[in-house]
Design an enzyme around this catalytic site. Structure first.
Site, short mmCIF file in Angstrom:
data_model
loop_
_atom_site.label_atom_id
_atom_site.label_comp_id
_atom_site.label_asym_id
_atom_site.label_seq_id
_atom_site.Cartn_x
_atom_site.Cartn_y
_atom_site.Cartn_z
CG ASP A 1 0.10 0.06 2.18
OD1 ASP A 1 0.58 -0.58 2.48
OD2 ASP A 1 -0.79 0.17 3.79
CD GLU B 1 3.22 -1.02 7.73
OE1 GLU B 1 3.41 -1.05 8.95
OE2 GLU B 1 3.54 -0.35 7.79
NI NI Z 1 6.65 1.36 5.95
#
Ligand code: NI
Length: 396
Positions: free
Chosen positions: A82, A140
């Site tokens: 991401d 994340e």
């Molecule tokens: Ni990172």
């Protein structure tokens, strides 16, 4: 020797890994909506002839590369995919084509590196014993963390890896070098949302008010004693407030003040105690001064512990691959990372890939609009990951 073969392949595929990284960098997607990125990753895995691919947590994948005797041991390699809500300020050919979204934490490099490692490993799979599980995860950057969904979706089962290895770019380490740390490495991170309610009014008539600005000021100072007095000096702790909102004026006291902050530490028992201590102090101060308190603690990622033995073996393997002078010891870092979830289930090793190049002006920190990497580091990003997995499979 397999190590030399992997080095050779990493060199041969370097330009391809860079091209992959550039494609991902130009087409960033935010956490949990990495649909095009996930489709791209799957396509690349299929091109390699990898057939055991499973969808996890909507935009994540797990895939298997089986060597000889695949049941011998399983090692997982993880990349996150991401990007961040940042407007890219770099003027580069691979600049973000998705305005307001940017790979400013290097997850493009992680994904490209793992795809590169997959290509290398797939090519030498008749030369090692055991299985390598590739994990490409979403989200994340945003709590509760894509890793937690991947684990719930069974990514660490069938087969269960004996260990998991993840890498992350590090703009403070020169390209060509990597960093490892055994044991405690990164912090848990909890978000604090506080509202202090009082009674607003004219600033000239304090006797008729309950001033939430004054109460909030005392509260911010008082809460610091959680770190300075209640925390053991042996356990790193940080309490920071980054937002205080009192929408009054020179002569207007508002009804309420909102405060936002973060609490980070490296010990779960103390983390829970600290939450209780913060609530206790806050209630005491705010209610003692006649106000009302609303205090929400949103729990974020747990602390990240690198398994000492796995990390010692990985460090040794990295030294063999890069030379002693290119493998650094890392200090504790109070940032948080959702790799921590994996490290709470199986042995984990989270290491840093140096991406800094001062001569080329590549010095910006992660999560900044000018973040970039020295792409020469991607040869190590792909090759070292492949080698660490193979080296770990070779050990017992
Ligand atoms: Ni990172």
């Amino acid at each position: 020797m397999l190590k030399e073969k992997i080095k050779e392949l990493a060199k041969a595929y370097k330009e391809e890994v860079i091209a992959t990284r550039r494609h991902l960098h130009a087409n960033p997607e935010l956490s949990y909506v990495e649909f095009k990125t996930a489709a791209f990753v799957k396509e690349r895995l299929e091109e390699l002839g990898i057939t055991q691919i499973e969808q996890k947590a909507t935009t994540g994948w797990s895939a298997l590369i089986e060597g000889k005797n695949p049941g011998k041991k399983v090692i997982a390699l993880r990349a996150d995919m991401d990007a961040l809500p940042i407007i890219e300020a770099n003027d580069v050919p691979y600049k973000s084509q998705n305005p307001g979204v940017m790979h400013a934490c290097g997850h493009d490099a992680h994904t490209a590196s793992l795809l590169g490692a997959a290509k290398i490993l797939n090519e030498v799979k008749d030369q090692f014993e055991g299985t390598i599980k590739l994990i490409f995860q979403p989200g994340e950057e945003v709590a509760p963390g894509g890793a937690s969904f991947m684990i719930k979706d069974g990514v660490l089962e069938n087969p269960r890896p004996a260990g998991i290895i993840g890498q992350h770019v590090m703009p403070f380490i020169p390209a060509g070098k990597v960093g490892f740390r055994q044991g405690l490495y990164m912090a848990s991170a909890d978000e604090l949302y506080i509202t202090v309610k009082g009674k607003g009014g004219h600033g000239a008539m304090p006797e008729t008010l309950i001033d939430p600005v004054l109460i909030a000021s005392h509260l911010i100072v008082a809460l610091q004693q959680v770190v300075s007095r209640a925390a053991s000096p042996k356990i790193p702790s940080v309490l920071s407030f980054g937002r205080v909102e009192a929408l009054g004026a020179t002569n207007v006291i508002p009804n309420e003040v909102k405060i936002q902050g973060t609490f980070r530490t490296l010990n779960e028992e103390w983390r829970a105690k600290a939450h209780q201590k913060m609530l206790q102090i806050a209630h005491g101060i705010v209610e003692g001064m006649g106000g009302e308190l609303d205090f929400e603690i949103r729990k974020g990622y747990p602390f990240l512990q690198n398994d000492p033995e796995l990390t010692a073996r990985a460090t040794e393997a990295a030294r063999a691959y890069l030379g002693d002078e290119n493998v650094l010891d890392l200090d504790i870092w109070m940032a948080a990372e959702d790799f921590a979830y994996y490290s709470q289930v199986v042995d984990g090793c989270f290491y840093r890939l140096g991406t800094r190049n001062e001569a080329r002006g590549i010095v910006s920190g992660v999560h900044t609009p000018t973040f970039d990497i020295d792409e020469d580091a991607l040869e190590i990003g792909a090759g070292l990951m492949a080698w660490l997995a193979v080296a770990e499979l070779e050990k017992a």
